[in-house]
Scaffold this motif. Structure first.
Motif, PDB file in Angstrom:
ATOM      1  N   PRO A 181      40.777  30.766   3.503  1.00  0.00           N
ATOM      2  CA  PRO A 181      41.090  30.226   2.068  1.00  0.00           C
ATOM      3  C   PRO A 181      41.041  28.741   1.845  1.00  0.00           C
ATOM      4  O   PRO A 181      40.691  28.430   1.066  1.00  0.00           O
ATOM      5  CB  PRO A 181      42.654  30.971   1.863  1.00  0.00           C
ATOM      6  N   ASN A 182      41.730  28.050   3.028  1.00  0.00           N
ATOM      7  CA  ASN A 182      41.632  26.443   2.976  1.00  0.00           C
ATOM      8  C   ASN A 182      40.194  26.102   3.701  1.00  0.00           C
ATOM      9  O   ASN A 182      40.434  26.103   4.915  1.00  0.00           O
ATOM     10  CB  ASN A 182      42.895  25.908   3.427  1.00  0.00           C
ATOM     11  N   LYS A 183      39.327  25.427   2.982  1.00  0.00           N
ATOM     12  CA  LYS A 183      37.979  25.372   3.755  1.00  0.00           C
ATOM     13  C   LYS A 183      38.275  23.993   4.384  1.00  0.00           C
ATOM     14  O   LYS A 183      37.715  23.989   5.613  1.00  0.00           O
ATOM     15  CB  LYS A 183      36.967  25.203   2.654  1.00  0.00           C
ATOM     16  N   ILE A 184      39.067  23.197   4.006  1.00  0.00           N
ATOM     17  CA  ILE A 184      39.357  21.852   4.920  1.00  0.00           C
ATOM     18  C   ILE A 184      39.741  22.318   6.133  1.00  0.00           C
ATOM     19  O   ILE A 184      39.550  21.487   7.195  1.00  0.00           O
ATOM     20  CB  ILE A 184      40.068  20.703   4.036  1.00  0.00           C
ATOM     21  N   GLU A 185      41.007  23.174   6.235  1.00  0.00           N
ATOM     22  CA  GLU A 185      41.497  23.489   7.284  1.00  0.00           C
ATOM     23  C   GLU A 185      40.793  24.111   8.106  1.00  0.00           C
ATOM     24  O   GLU A 185      40.592  23.771   9.518  1.00  0.00           O
ATOM     25  CB  GLU A 185      42.887  24.486   6.872  1.00  0.00           C
ATOM     26  N   ALA A 186      39.728  24.997   7.775  1.00  0.00           N
ATOM     27  CA  ALA A 186      38.932  25.772   8.594  1.00  0.00           C
ATOM     28  C   ALA A 186      38.017  24.663   9.260  1.00  0.00           C
ATOM     29  O   ALA A 186      37.607  24.812  10.608  1.00  0.00           O
ATOM     30  CB  ALA A 186      38.049  26.524   7.660  1.00  0.00           C
ATOM     31  N   ILE A 187      37.356  23.664   8.687  1.00  0.00           N
ATOM     32  CA  ILE A 187      36.505  22.562   9.145  1.00  0.00           C
ATOM     33  C   ILE A 187      37.156  21.850   9.991  1.00  0.00           C
ATOM     34  O   ILE A 187      36.703  21.575  11.117  1.00  0.00           O
ATOM     35  CB  ILE A 187      35.943  21.938   7.900  1.00  0.00           C
ATOM     36  N   ILE A 188      38.453  21.628   9.814  1.00  0.00           N
ATOM     37  CA  ILE A 188      39.063  20.523  10.688  1.00  0.00           C
ATOM     38  C   ILE A 188      39.310  21.191  12.055  1.00  0.00           C
ATOM     39  O   ILE A 188      39.486  20.724  13.276  1.00  0.00           O
ATOM     40  CB  ILE A 188      40.307  19.553  10.234  1.00  0.00           C
ATOM     41  N   THR A 189      39.926  22.539  11.942  1.00  0.00           N
ATOM     42  CA  THR A 189      40.363  23.510  13.099  1.00  0.00           C
ATOM     43  C   THR A 189      39.086  23.506  14.055  1.00  0.00           C
ATOM     44  O   THR A 189      39.277  23.443  15.147  1.00  0.00           O
ATOM     45  CB  THR A 189      40.954  24.561  12.475  1.00  0.00           C
ATOM     46  N   GLN A 190      37.971  23.882  13.427  1.00  0.00           N
ATOM     47  CA  GLN A 190      36.901  24.447  14.196  1.00  0.00           C
ATOM     48  C   GLN A 190      36.249  22.717  14.886  1.00  0.00           C
ATOM     49  O   GLN A 190      35.554  22.853  15.915  1.00  0.00           O
ATOM     50  CB  GLN A 190      35.897  25.004  13.418  1.00  0.00           C
ATOM     51  N   LYS A 191      36.449  21.931  14.232  1.00  0.00           N
ATOM     52  CA  LYS A 191      35.932  20.730  14.636  1.00  0.00           C
ATOM     53  C   LYS A 191      36.731  20.395  15.726  1.00  0.00           C
ATOM     54  O   LYS A 191      36.338  19.687  16.874  1.00  0.00           O
ATOM     55  CB  LYS A 191      36.056  19.416  13.401  1.00  0.00           C
ATOM     56  N   TRP A 192      37.884  20.580  15.942  1.00  0.00           N
ATOM     57  CA  TRP A 192      39.206  20.338  16.836  1.00  0.00           C
ATOM     58  C   TRP A 192      38.535  20.819  18.096  1.00  0.00           C
ATOM     59  O   TRP A 192      38.539  20.395  19.215  1.00  0.00           O
ATOM     60  CB  TRP A 192      40.412  20.674  16.417  1.00  0.00           C
ATOM     61  N   VAL A 193      38.108  22.390  17.982  1.00  0.00           N
ATOM     62  CA  VAL A 193      37.333  22.942  19.081  1.00  0.00           C
ATOM     63  C   VAL A 193      36.230  22.445  19.629  1.00  0.00           C
ATOM     64  O   VAL A 193      36.317  22.062  20.849  1.00  0.00           O
ATOM     65  CB  VAL A 193      37.193  24.472  18.688  1.00  0.00           C
ATOM     66  N   ALA A 194      35.364  22.070  18.774  1.00  0.00           N
ATOM     67  CA  ALA A 194      34.134  21.271  19.165  1.00  0.00           C
ATOM     68  C   ALA A 194      34.164  20.045  19.794  1.00  0.00           C
ATOM     69  O   ALA A 194      33.286  19.623  20.492  1.00  0.00           O
ATOM     70  CB  ALA A 194      33.251  21.339  17.939  1.00  0.00           C
ATOM     71  N   LEU A 195      35.164  19.098  19.313  1.00  0.00           N
ATOM     72  CA  LEU A 195      35.489  17.876  19.858  1.00  0.00           C
ATOM     73  C   LEU A 195      36.137  17.882  21.222  1.00  0.00           C
ATOM     74  O   LEU A 195      36.519  16.734  21.810  1.00  0.00           O
ATOM     75  CB  LEU A 195      35.884  16.971  18.823  1.00  0.00           C
ATOM     76  N   ASN A 196      36.618  19.018  21.772  1.00  0.00           N
ATOM     77  CA  ASN A 196      37.668  19.181  22.858  1.00  0.00           C
ATOM     78  C   ASN A 196      36.817  18.658  24.083  1.00  0.00           C
ATOM     79  O   ASN A 196      35.572  18.967  24.410  1.00  0.00           O
ATOM     80  CB  ASN A 196      37.627  20.453  23.274  1.00  0.00           C
ATOM     81  N   GLY A 197      36.987  17.603  24.619  1.00  0.00           N
ATOM     82  CA  GLY A 197      36.449  17.077  26.041  1.00  0.00           C
ATOM     83  C   GLY A 197      35.272  15.976  25.630  1.00  0.00           C
ATOM     84  O   GLY A 197      34.669  15.352  26.344  1.00  0.00           O
ATOM     85  N   THR A 198      35.078  15.767  24.129  1.00  0.00           N
ATOM     86  CA  THR A 198      33.849  15.198  23.632  1.00  0.00           C
ATOM     87  C   THR A 198      34.215  13.883  22.967  1.00  0.00           C
ATOM     88  O   THR A 198      34.224  12.363  23.584  1.00  0.00           O
ATOM     89  CB  THR A 198      32.723  15.680  22.816  1.00  0.00           C
ATOM     90  N   SER A 199      34.761  13.901  21.860  1.00  0.00           N
ATOM     91  CA  SER A 199      35.277  12.603  20.841  1.00  0.00           C
ATOM     92  C   SER A 199      36.690  13.020  20.412  1.00  0.00           C
ATOM     93  O   SER A 199      36.668  12.883  19.219  1.00  0.00           O
ATOM     94  CB  SER A 199      34.301  12.626  19.890  1.00  0.00           C
ATOM     95  N   SER A 200      37.427  13.718  21.258  1.00  0.00           N
ATOM     96  CA  SER A 200      38.763  13.963  20.753  1.00  0.00           C
ATOM     97  C   SER A 200      39.688  12.997  20.121  1.00  0.00           C
ATOM     98  O   SER A 200      40.617  13.377  19.456  1.00  0.00           O
ATOM     99  CB  SER A 200      39.479  14.688  21.904  1.00  0.00           C
ATOM    100  N   ILE A 201      39.405  11.816  20.344  1.00  0.00           N
ATOM    101  CA  ILE A 201      40.041  10.752  19.282  1.00  0.00           C
ATOM    102  C   ILE A 201      40.061  11.077  18.323  1.00  0.00           C
ATOM    103  O   ILE A 201      40.692  10.806  17.333  1.00  0.00           O
ATOM    104  CB  ILE A 201      39.591   9.247  19.886  1.00  0.00           C
ATOM    105  N   GLU A 202      38.819  11.508  17.593  1.00  0.00           N
ATOM    106  CA  GLU A 202      38.719  11.830  16.070  1.00  0.00           C
ATOM    107  C   GLU A 202      39.453  12.888  15.787  1.00  0.00           C
ATOM    108  O   GLU A 202      39.819  13.146  14.569  1.00  0.00           O
ATOM    109  CB  GLU A 202      37.043  12.073  15.784  1.00  0.00           C
ATOM    110  N   SER A 203      39.754  14.052  16.731  1.00  0.00           N
ATOM    111  CA  SER A 203      40.623  15.043  16.305  1.00  0.00           C
ATOM    112  C   SER A 203      41.908  14.769  16.148  1.00  0.00           C
ATOM    113  O   SER A 203      42.698  15.005  15.185  1.00  0.00           O
ATOM    114  CB  SER A 203      40.585  16.212  17.433  1.00  0.00           C
ATOM    115  N   TRP A 204      42.529  13.512  16.882  1.00  0.00           N
ATOM    116  CA  TRP A 204      43.876  12.725  16.730  1.00  0.00           C
ATOM    117  C   TRP A 204      44.019  12.260  15.195  1.00  0.00           C
ATOM    118  O   TRP A 204      44.557  12.518  14.633  1.00  0.00           O
ATOM    119  CB  TRP A 204      44.242  12.015  17.616  1.00  0.00           C
ATOM    120  N   ILE A 205      42.811  11.405  14.977  1.00  0.00           N
ATOM    121  CA  ILE A 205      42.647  10.693  13.849  1.00  0.00           C
ATOM    122  C   ILE A 205      42.616  11.827  12.637  1.00  0.00           C
ATOM    123  O   ILE A 205      43.308  11.441  11.598  1.00  0.00           O
ATOM    124  CB  ILE A 205      41.260   9.909  13.643  1.00  0.00           C
ATOM    125  N   ASP A 206      41.638  12.840  12.700  1.00  0.00           N
ATOM    126  CA  ASP A 206      41.781  14.020  11.815  1.00  0.00           C
ATOM    127  C   ASP A 206      43.274  14.597  11.749  1.00  0.00           C
ATOM    128  O   ASP A 206      43.583  15.224  10.372  1.00  0.00           O
ATOM    129  CB  ASP A 206      40.829  15.140  12.046  1.00  0.00           C
TER     130      ASP A 206
END
Length: 497
Positions: free
Chosen positions: A418-443
């Motif tokens: 239902p919350n598309k922004i939440e879905a995007i940021i959550t899946q982005k968190w998975v995708a950035l695991n080990g790569t650019s995870s500083i972006e996940s903290w900022i998100d």
């Protein structure tokens, strides 16, 4: 989805040796970078790009993974307690600030201001690359520190104590510089081709335009809570107008990484020795219990690429805590960093992944900054997940990704979220695991997503919002560094929050 292989026609160690010798005098902080005694942009560029990549691949990625609970530490190691207590000091992570100014920006400013004494060579492409990389790094510094030196920065001997600029002013100045970089490339018909000296895109300047546009879009989306939709929409319109588009493959560095000493890909080298033995860091960096549980509940096949099975079989993580049971939680009992991240010594070092760029576009579309509405946003979201599966080497990645995002699970399936922004940021968190995870903290700081990330009991119950200015900077530039207390990392939010 194609992978661009970076040209490897230069010998990595030989090139770095030449540049480090050629730049010895130039790198002296007392020299004026506008008139260095030795070096040229072609020699300086690979050093600047290597320093930029190394910082983001190591310190920034490790910090990010800890702050968004991707990794934890086993009980048989005393390392990493700072990540459990959140007791950040002015001496912690100081290389983020110092390496940016003392090394990366210094070399890039030299390239930007260099004028060929013969007048025969047009270095516009080099100058454009420098502006783009500086923009990427300045964005991160604002996100992590707030106000930083900008207009008076990088003058070295001419001004060793630069003033600090307002964070929002720096952001908007960087956005303008990214536009200027694109214009330099588009107008550089006679400009020198960087070729193999460009260890990110191999001299393909159209890719640098895409990268500049992607960085700019990320910054504008980050400003979505500031009430400046008119400014944001206007700047995004200028991206669309330049016709360059966004990155269509990873922005990744590779000057010729190999298994030889001092030549391994930086993230890989952080965990694996040149002889193949593990670094201590690989032993004390394990999966977090929370993230393994999340991936398991989502039936996510990326789990065995992000983490490797424990020595006794299966996947097992630890909680982020310095107080753990003495048995069953040693490094041999737990899952470590996985084979999808630690591929080989010569792996490309990703700076911005295709998945990240697509998730940013998906968020921009949901917010109405890019056209296409819900259908376009869903396509971008699902393409980003697929890109992550491919990046991590999931077998039969396209079909596995489709099966995954079609599950009726919140924050996995688009239609069940239902919350598309939440879905995007959550899946982005998975995708950035080990790569650019500083972006996940900022998100996480910006949006509060992913929801439910645990906070270690030993902390004060709050996750940091940023970093403290280094004590070295406070010592040498005391009249300009903004006042700051240790508690500010928990209470002083970035301007865009």
């Amino acid at each position: 989805m194609k992978n661009i292989k970076i040209k490897k026609t230069i010998l990595f160690l030989f090139t770095l040796a030449i540049v480090s010798v050629s730049c010895d005098d130039f790198l002296d902080v007392n020299d004026n970078p506008n008139s260095p005694p030795i070096s040229t942009p072609s020699l300086t560029l690979p050093v600047a790009l290597s320093d930029f990549t190394d910082l983001n691949a190591r310190t920034m990625t490790y910090l990010g993974n800890q702050l968004v609970v991707n990794w934890a530490t086993p009980s048989n190691w005393s390392a990493n307690s700072i990540y459990m207590r959140y007791d950040f000091s002015a001496d912690d992570f100081s290389n983020v600030f110092e390496t940016s100014y003392v090394s990366i920006f210094k070399n890039l400013t030299y390239i930007e201001t260099y004028e060929d004494p013969t007048g025969a060579v047009d270095y516009s492409n080099y100058k454009a690359i420098s502006k783009i990389v500086k923009g990427f790094q300045y964005q991160l510094l604002v996100d992590l520190y707030g106000d930083i030196p900008y207009t008076e920065a990088n003058l070295r001997g001419d001004n060793p104590t630069p003033a600090y600029d307002d964070a929002e002013t720096v952001y908007k100045s960087v956005i303008a510089d990214l536009d200027a970089a694109v214009a330099l490339i588009n107008n550089g018909d006679n400009a020198e081709d960087p070729g193999s000296q460009d260890i990110i895109f191999g001299g393909h300047m159209e890719d640098w335009i895409e990268f500049a546009n992607s960085i700019k879009l990320r910054m504008l989306v980050r400003m979505s809570n500031t009430g400046q939709d008119s400014y944001i929409s206007g700047e995004i319109a200028s991206i669309i107008a330049n016709g360059g588009g966004f990155i269509h493959t990873h922005a990744a560095t590779n000057p010729g990484y190999s298994s030889d000493e001092s030549k391994q890909s930086p993230f890989y080298d952080y965990f694996v020795q040149p002889n193949g033995a593990q670094q201590n860091r690989q032993d004390y960096t394990v999966a977090s219990e929370y993230t393994l549980e999340w991936l398991t509940n989502a039936n996510d096949p990326r789990m065995d690429r992000l983490y490797k099975a424990a020595a006794n079989g299966g996947f097992k993580g630890a909680v982020q805590s310095t107080v753990l049971p003495g048995t069953g939680f040693t490094s041999e009992d737990l899952s470590k960093v996985g084979p999808g991240l630690l591929v080989s010594a010569d792996q490309d070092q990703i700076v911005m992944s295709m998945a990240e760029a697509l998730f940013v576009q998906a968020e921009a579309t949901v917010r109405g900054y890019l056209p296409g509405g819900d259908a376009a946003a869903q396509d971008l979201y699902e393409a980003a997940i697929e890109a992550s599966f491919i990046q991590l080497g999931v077998e039969d990645a396209e079909n596995e990704a489709e099966a995954y995002y079609n599950q009726p699970i919140k924050n996995v399936s688009w239609s069940n979220s239902p919350n598309k922004i939440e879905a995007i940021i959550t899946q982005k968190w998975v995708a950035l695991n080990g790569t650019s995870s500083i972006e996940s903290w900022i998100d996480l700081t910006r949006t509060g997503f992913p929801l439910g990330l645990p906070i270690p009991e030993e902390s004060n119950g709050q996750r940091p919002l940023g970093l403290l200015y280094p004590s070295s900077e406070r010592s040498r530039n005391s009249n300009n560094v903004p006042s700051q207390s240790a508690g500010d990392v928990f209470t002083k939010a970035p301007f865009w929050r």
